[in-house]
Scaffold this motif. Structure first.
Motif, PDB file in Angstrom:
ATOM      1  N   SER A 165       0.800  -1.304   0.224  1.00  0.00           N
ATOM      2  CA  SER A 165       0.000  -0.056  -0.041  1.00  0.00           C
ATOM      3  C   SER A 165       0.973   1.250  -0.027  1.00  0.00           C
ATOM      4  CB  SER A 165      -0.992   0.098   0.970  1.00  0.00           C
ATOM      5  OG  SER A 165      -0.160   0.299   2.284  1.00  0.00           O
ATOM      6  N   ALA A 166       0.247   2.121  -0.242  1.00  0.00           N
ATOM      7  CA  ALA A 166       0.863   3.618  -0.360  1.00  0.00           C
ATOM      8  C   ALA A 166       1.596   3.981   1.025  1.00  0.00           C
ATOM      9  CB  ALA A 166       0.200   4.800  -0.651  1.00  0.00           C
ATOM     10  N   SER A 167       1.035   3.769   2.191  1.00  0.00           N
ATOM     11  CA  SER A 167       1.443   4.095   3.297  1.00  0.00           C
ATOM     12  C   SER A 167       2.469   3.102   3.823  1.00  0.00           C
ATOM     13  CB  SER A 167       0.531   4.208   4.546  1.00  0.00           C
ATOM     14  OG  SER A 167      -0.146   3.068   4.484  1.00  0.00           O
ATOM     15  N   ARG A 170       5.689   4.227   1.902  1.00  0.00           N
ATOM     16  CA  ARG A 170       6.339   5.435   2.477  1.00  0.00           C
ATOM     17  C   ARG A 170       7.041   5.114   3.755  1.00  0.00           C
ATOM     18  NH1 ARG A 170       4.545  10.354   0.401  1.00  0.00           N
ATOM     19  NH2 ARG A 170       2.589  10.240  -0.687  1.00  0.00           N
ATOM     20  N   ALA A 194      -4.641   4.927  -8.740  1.00  0.00           N
ATOM     21  CA  ALA A 194      -5.295   6.230  -8.097  1.00  0.00           C
ATOM     22  C   ALA A 194      -4.077   6.546  -6.992  1.00  0.00           C
ATOM     23  CB  ALA A 194      -6.552   5.740  -7.327  1.00  0.00           C
ATOM     24  N   GLU A 195      -3.439   5.603  -6.274  1.00  0.00           N
ATOM     25  CA  GLU A 195      -2.538   6.074  -5.083  1.00  0.00           C
ATOM     26  C   GLU A 195      -1.060   5.548  -5.255  1.00  0.00           C
ATOM     27  OE1 GLU A 195      -2.997   6.119  -0.158  1.00  0.00           O
ATOM     28  OE2 GLU A 195      -4.404   4.860  -1.279  1.00  0.00           O
ATOM     29  N   ILE A 196      -1.122   4.256  -5.725  1.00  0.00           N
ATOM     30  CA  ILE A 196       0.175   3.673  -5.635  1.00  0.00           C
ATOM     31  C   ILE A 196       1.086   4.254  -6.420  1.00  0.00           C
ATOM     32  CG2 ILE A 196       1.464   1.550  -5.560  1.00  0.00           C
ATOM     33  CD1 ILE A 196      -0.860   1.538  -3.381  1.00  0.00           C
ATOM     34  N   THR A 199       2.406   7.533  -5.436  1.00  0.00           N
ATOM     35  CA  THR A 199       3.316   7.576  -4.222  1.00  0.00           C
ATOM     36  C   THR A 199       4.559   7.292  -4.906  1.00  0.00           C
ATOM     37  OG1 THR A 199       1.493   7.097  -2.817  1.00  0.00           O
ATOM     38  CG2 THR A 199       3.874   6.563  -2.282  1.00  0.00           C
ATOM     39  N   GLU A 202       6.247  10.163  -6.795  1.00  0.00           N
ATOM     40  CA  GLU A 202       6.676  11.250  -5.640  1.00  0.00           C
ATOM     41  C   GLU A 202       8.206  10.795  -5.110  1.00  0.00           C
ATOM     42  OE1 GLU A 202       5.424  12.579  -1.161  1.00  0.00           O
ATOM     43  OE2 GLU A 202       3.716  11.974  -2.621  1.00  0.00           O
ATOM     44  N   HIS A 334      -4.262  -3.451  -1.240  1.00  0.00           N
ATOM     45  CA  HIS A 334      -4.996  -2.625  -0.220  1.00  0.00           C
ATOM     46  C   HIS A 334      -5.309  -3.326   1.098  1.00  0.00           C
ATOM     47  CE1 HIS A 334      -8.020  -4.897  -2.210  1.00  0.00           C
ATOM     48  NE2 HIS A 334      -7.643  -4.744  -3.411  1.00  0.00           N
TER      49      HIS A 334
END
Length: 347
Positions: A165-167, A170, A194-196, A199, A202, A334
């Motif tokens: 997951s993105a978090s 990170r 959408a998110e991965i 991230t 970034e 997810h």
């Protein structure tokens, strides 16, 4: 760069830590596991050598493929000077316990798994070492902390995560830079967008797309199920069930129509779409046949305009695909949140 026929396989930087790979990789799983009976070793070594000599130098395996037999195969294929020509990725984190698959990120297991992979592959250092699935029982920082030690010891060069997951990405990246995230990405699997993907971009992390041909769907359409043997794990995937396959046939038909207009095959069109997602994306289509490998390399020569991409995406809009990508949620990105580091008590 290496030429194959008229197609030159470019090289690109994967992530921002210094790893450089061929713009298309070779997923080696189906040679030994999950997609029916294992294929004859001498034939698979020929496929691997053909890939390397054609400029496909980024090889992907895992200790769970077999288990273990795929790494042994790669080890044999990389004898006689071949090791120096490739960027080798393998994975740890899924093991068989009492006949059941279990995800494990425990530091002692990470180290033991790495040592075992090095021995099977018969190499001194793994170029890219992924955590294959995230162990949700312990903080991601604990697992990556051990991977960081393996980098410092020279046993691995770069660290990757798969289905995270993105978090989680990170938190892992804060412990040691993550070079690549492997995820399922294709025309009919776009949930990571959408998110991965943002991230990763970034943080300067490369993206490795597995199953870019929809596990064979974009190669032969619904007919692919006729090739599934008793041991083929795809039989259990919802998208290949009869009630969904008939609906998904329409997607394949429309992609096929567009491919004929573009002068390529449906699989080349689907693979070209992944290649056009950015120069930080490396798809790793798997195959056991030299002719399919050649066709996959040919996808690099398929040029898509923004209008082509919009048309493709409208054909295979997420809502148009019927069936989940797995029959179970476990091990998908997810569901990979891990406990905070503050809760960890090392034994």
């Amino acid at each position: 760069m290496a030429a194959h026929g008229e197609v030159i396989v470019p090289r690109l930087k994967l992530g921002s830590q210094g790893l450089e790979v061929s713009a298309q990789g070779l997923g080696c799983m189906s040679m030994s596991a999950f997609y029916g009976t294992p294929k004859p070793e001498p034939d698979m070594i020929k496929v691997i050598h053909h890939a390397i000599n054609s400029g496909i130098t980024f090889l992907d395996t895992s200790d769970i493929y077999g288990p273990h037999t795929n790494e042994l195969l790669i080890g044999k294929a990389l004898k006689d000077g071949m090791r120096e020509k490739v960027e080798l990725a393998t994975k740890f984190g899924v093991r068989i316990v009492d006949g059941q698959r279990e995800v494990c990120g425990d530091p002692s297991y990470v180290r033991a798994a790495c040592e075992a992979s090095l021995k099977r592959l018969d190499i001194d250092c793994i170029d890219l070492y992924y955590q294959h699935r995230i162990d949700t029982r312990l903080p991601i920082e604990v697992t990556v902390g051990e991977l960081k030690k393996l980098v410092e010891e020279g046993k691995i060069k770069y660290i990757g995560l798969s289905e995270a997951s993105a978090s989680t990405i990170r938190r892992a990246h804060a412990v040691h830079p993550i070079t690549a995230v492997q995820l399922e990405w294709s025309l009919w699997t776009r949930d990571a967008e959408a998110e991965i993907i943002p991230t990763c971009r970034e943080l300067g992390i490369g993206i490795v797309a597995y199953s870019p041909l929809g596990r064979g769907f974009f190669s032969s359409g619904p007919k692919v199920v006729e090739t599934f043997g008793e041991q083929d794990s795809r039989k259990d995937l919802p998208r290949f069930k009869p009630e969904n396959l008939e609906h998904n046939q329409n997607l394949f038909n429309r992609v096929t129509e567009m491919a004929s207009r573009k002068g390529c095959t449906p699989s080349q069109l689907a693979l070209a779409w992944v290649h056009h997602q950015g120069n930080d994306v490396v798809p790793i289509p798997g195959t056991t046949k030299i002719e399919n490998l050649n066709q996959n390399i040919g996808a690099l020569a398929v040029k898509l305009t923004p209008e082509d991409i919009a048309e493709l995406e409208s054909i295979v809009a997420a809502s148009a695909v019927k069936g989940e990508r797995y029959a179970f949620e476990a091990g998908m990105w997810h569901t990979t949140e891990t406990p905070p580091l503050s809760t960890w008590k090392s034994s």
